[in-house]
Write an enzyme that holds these catalytic residues in place. Structure first.
Site, PDB file in Angstrom:
ATOM      1  N   GLN A  64     235.108  48.807  63.522  1.00 15.41           N
ATOM      2  CA  GLN A  64     234.260  49.746  62.795  1.00 15.41           C
ATOM      3  C   GLN A  64     233.455  50.590  63.763  1.00 15.41           C
ATOM      4  OE1 GLN A  64     231.410  47.781  60.303  1.00 15.41           O
ATOM      5  NE2 GLN A  64     230.527  49.661  59.489  1.00 15.41           N
ATOM      6  N   CYS A 468     193.533  70.203  70.271  1.00 18.44           N
ATOM      7  CA  CYS A 468     192.243  70.203  69.574  1.00 18.44           C
ATOM      8  C   CYS A 468     191.212  70.980  70.375  1.00 18.44           C
ATOM      9  CB  CYS A 468     191.788  68.767  69.344  1.00 18.44           C
ATOM     10  SG  CYS A 468     190.150  68.632  68.610  1.00 18.44           S
ATOM     11  N   GLU A 540     196.967  69.998  63.375  1.00 17.64           N
ATOM     12  CA  GLU A 540     195.667  70.680  63.335  1.00 17.64           C
ATOM     13  C   GLU A 540     195.632  71.704  62.199  1.00 17.64           C
ATOM     14  OE1 GLU A 540     192.866  70.322  64.777  1.00 17.64           O
ATOM     15  OE2 GLU A 540     193.209  69.070  66.530  1.00 17.64           O
TER      16      GLU A 540
END
Length: 551
Positions: A64, A468, A540
């Site tokens: 498989q 930030c 943000e």
């Protein structure tokens, strides 16, 4: 000939502190997937990733890959019996997890469960009937055997929608949650298993903003439904998700978590493994690639190499240092980032946000601004914590000191928020700040920080923290001369803070730090920093949007 001698300090002391660690044990009874994405191989990876001890009983040797199941070669019944018998005789076993079962394996397991009685381990049954690639793995006789001889012993059954249809003996239309509720109740009745997790990955839903998936846990004894809503990841690489989820649930149960907790943890683990993904297939494999089972696993050698007490540098010499700065035109990483195609759309929406404009002209509703200040206060706690972690990962004392200075500045900013909330919004409860309820945007941001803190290095932490600092300053710089909020108002004071000369100086230091981290960052991994910066800019933006939309 002259020989040299190298002395190496191994094992390091931290590995000798925990002797004979009591690991929870999980036994997987399943077929193989030699390509590693599903089956017993996925089970072992998942169980190990959860710091549990994995045992196996192989029911079939399969050829498989993610493409298809090429052949299935069932394990003889006597071999399954000997494997299960010896494992349960000599090894501790907290939980059994089943995957692909043959008729012989079901007979052996059924007899063993009857024999063990009340002393049997917990049982998680993943009724593997259809492979993700679409290949059928079981006929009607297997479905009946699972229903009659395995499911009644199970603590939880975890079928996907196609497997639900096979167990029910019919296909049904699914137009909403009520249809899934009914499927779960009917399955509990048919299988005599009181806890059913209906996995919803095959039927993503749409709301006004995005696609999502729902997994529904039915707790029969409590007559309760728990709905797990998750983000829909736009990928076709989901090979082995069912095996992985069941093994994660089994591992969490083995560690002592409740069933709802175990399911929640398993779902989040799989969502992360799918979202992060892994590139391990050849280019010819376009669909159904495997997921990343080891995204949270540390590499022992990397941990040793980062240890200042490590003395095997003669055996493993450090690679010649290449600087990612060589790939940046002009050497200004900040300018490179904000103009990068991956970052720029999020950066522009961030620094041109309507929230800032409404604060600047004083038209933002007071309750929305109070909500923002509360959320930002809680955010700054996380922000300071990540800076502390960054300090612990910083390469030298000077960089550690810079992180500590930043934490002091963050505490000052938190003090300003405390003052605003007390003097402007009338907060009097001293415990108020510890009781702030986090909104969805903040929770998403915090989870991102947590992930980068756990998995990222110092440079990646810096990249996550800088948007930030830089974005607030850039947004308010763009509003210079446009602030019409009354002087002395909380709005005017907030704008002045981020447009001040001292804040610009902090931004200059932030820009220098961004350039500094490139000196020791691998150039071939530069896109990682770009991606982090882009994703944080988006967070943000969402943070300010949440304040605008607050009601």
């Amino acid at each position: 000939m002259t020989y040299s001698t190298v002395s190496i300090n191994t094992p390091p002391p931290y590995l000798t502190l925990a002797c004979n660690e009591k690991l929870p044990t999980v036994l997987s009874i399943a077929g193989t997937d030699p390509s590693g994405g599903a089956g017993i191989e996925a089970d072992v990876k998942t169980i190990t990733a959860h710091r549990c001890y994995a045992m196996t009983c192989i029911t079939a040797l399969n050829a498989q890959t993610p493409v298809k199941v090429y052949s299935i070669n069932n394990t003889p019944k006597e071999v399954v019996f000997q494997t299960l018998e010896s494992n349960l005789k000599d090894m501790k076993c907290n939980v059994i997890k089943t995957g692909m079962l043959t008729a012989a394996a079901i007979e052996v397991l059924h007899e063993k469960l009857l024999q063990l009685g009340e002393n049997r381990p917990k049982l998680v049954v993943d009724p593997v009937l259809v492979a993700t690639s679409g290949s059928s793995l079981a006929g009607k006789d297997i479905v009946s055997l699972i229903t009659e001889k395995v499911a009644p012993f199970a603590d939880i059954l975890t079928p996907n929608i196609p497997e639900c249809y096979k167990l029910l003996g019919e296909e049904r239309k699914v137009n909403g949650l009520q249809d899934i509720f009914q499927i779960a109740k009917d399955l509990a009745k048919i299988t005599k298993c009181s806890n059913i997790l209906v996995k919803g990955g095959h039927i993503p839903w749409n709301d006004e903003k995005e696609k999502y998936i729902t997994d529904v846990l039915f707790l029969g004894a409590e007559q309760k439904f728990i709905i797990f809503k998750g983000n829909f990841v736009n990928t076709t690489h989901t090979h082995g998700t069912g095996c992985t989820l069941a093994s994660a649930i089994a591992s969490n149960l083995a560690r002592g978590y409740s069933l709802p907790q175990s399911v929640y943890g398993g779902i989040e683990y799989v969502q992360n493994a799918v979202a992060i993904g892994c590139d391990v297939t050849k280019e010819t494999v376009k669909d159904n690639g495997p997921i990343n089972h080891v995204y949270a696993v540390e590499i022992p050698l990397e941990k040793m190499l980062s240890d200042e007490c490590f003395t095997a540098s003669d055996v493993i010499p450090k690679k010649p240092l290449k600087s990612a700065a060589d790939k940046i035109p002009g050497g200004n990483f900040y300018e490179y980032l904000i103009n990068h195609p991956k970052v720029k759309p999020h950066w522009d929406s961030y620094i041109n946000h309507e929230f800032v404009k409404k604060v600047a002209d004083g038209t933002l509703e007071r309750k929305k601004f109070q909500f923002f200040i509360e959320q930002d206060y809680a955010y700054l706690v996380d922000y300071a914590r990540v800076h502390c972690i960054a300090g612990s990962k910083a390469p030298c004392l000077e960089d550690m000191e810079k992180e500590l200075v930043i934490v002091g500045g963050v505490r000052t900013e938190m003090g300003q928020h405390e003052k605003r909330l007390k003097e402007v919004f009338g907060v009097k409860d001293p415990d108020y700040f510890q009781k702030i309820k986090r909104g969805p945007a903040l929770r998403a941001y915090s989870r991102y920080f947590n992930d980068v803190s756990r998995r990222g290095n110092w440079q990646e932490l810096v990249a996550s923290l800088t948007p930030c600092l830089m974005g607030y300053g850039e947004a308010l710089t763009k509003m210079k001369g446009k602030v019409t909020a009354p002087e002395g108002s909380v709005y005017h004071e907030w704008c002045e803070t981020y447009a001040s000369s001292w804040y610009r100086e902090a931004m200059d230091e932030g820009e220098k730090l961004l350039n500094h981290i490139l000196e020791t960052y691998p150039p071939e991994q530069l896109d990682t920093l770009v991606t982090i910066y882009a994703e944080v800019c988006e967070l943000e933006t969402n943070f300010w949007t949440a304040a605008l939309e607050y009601e």
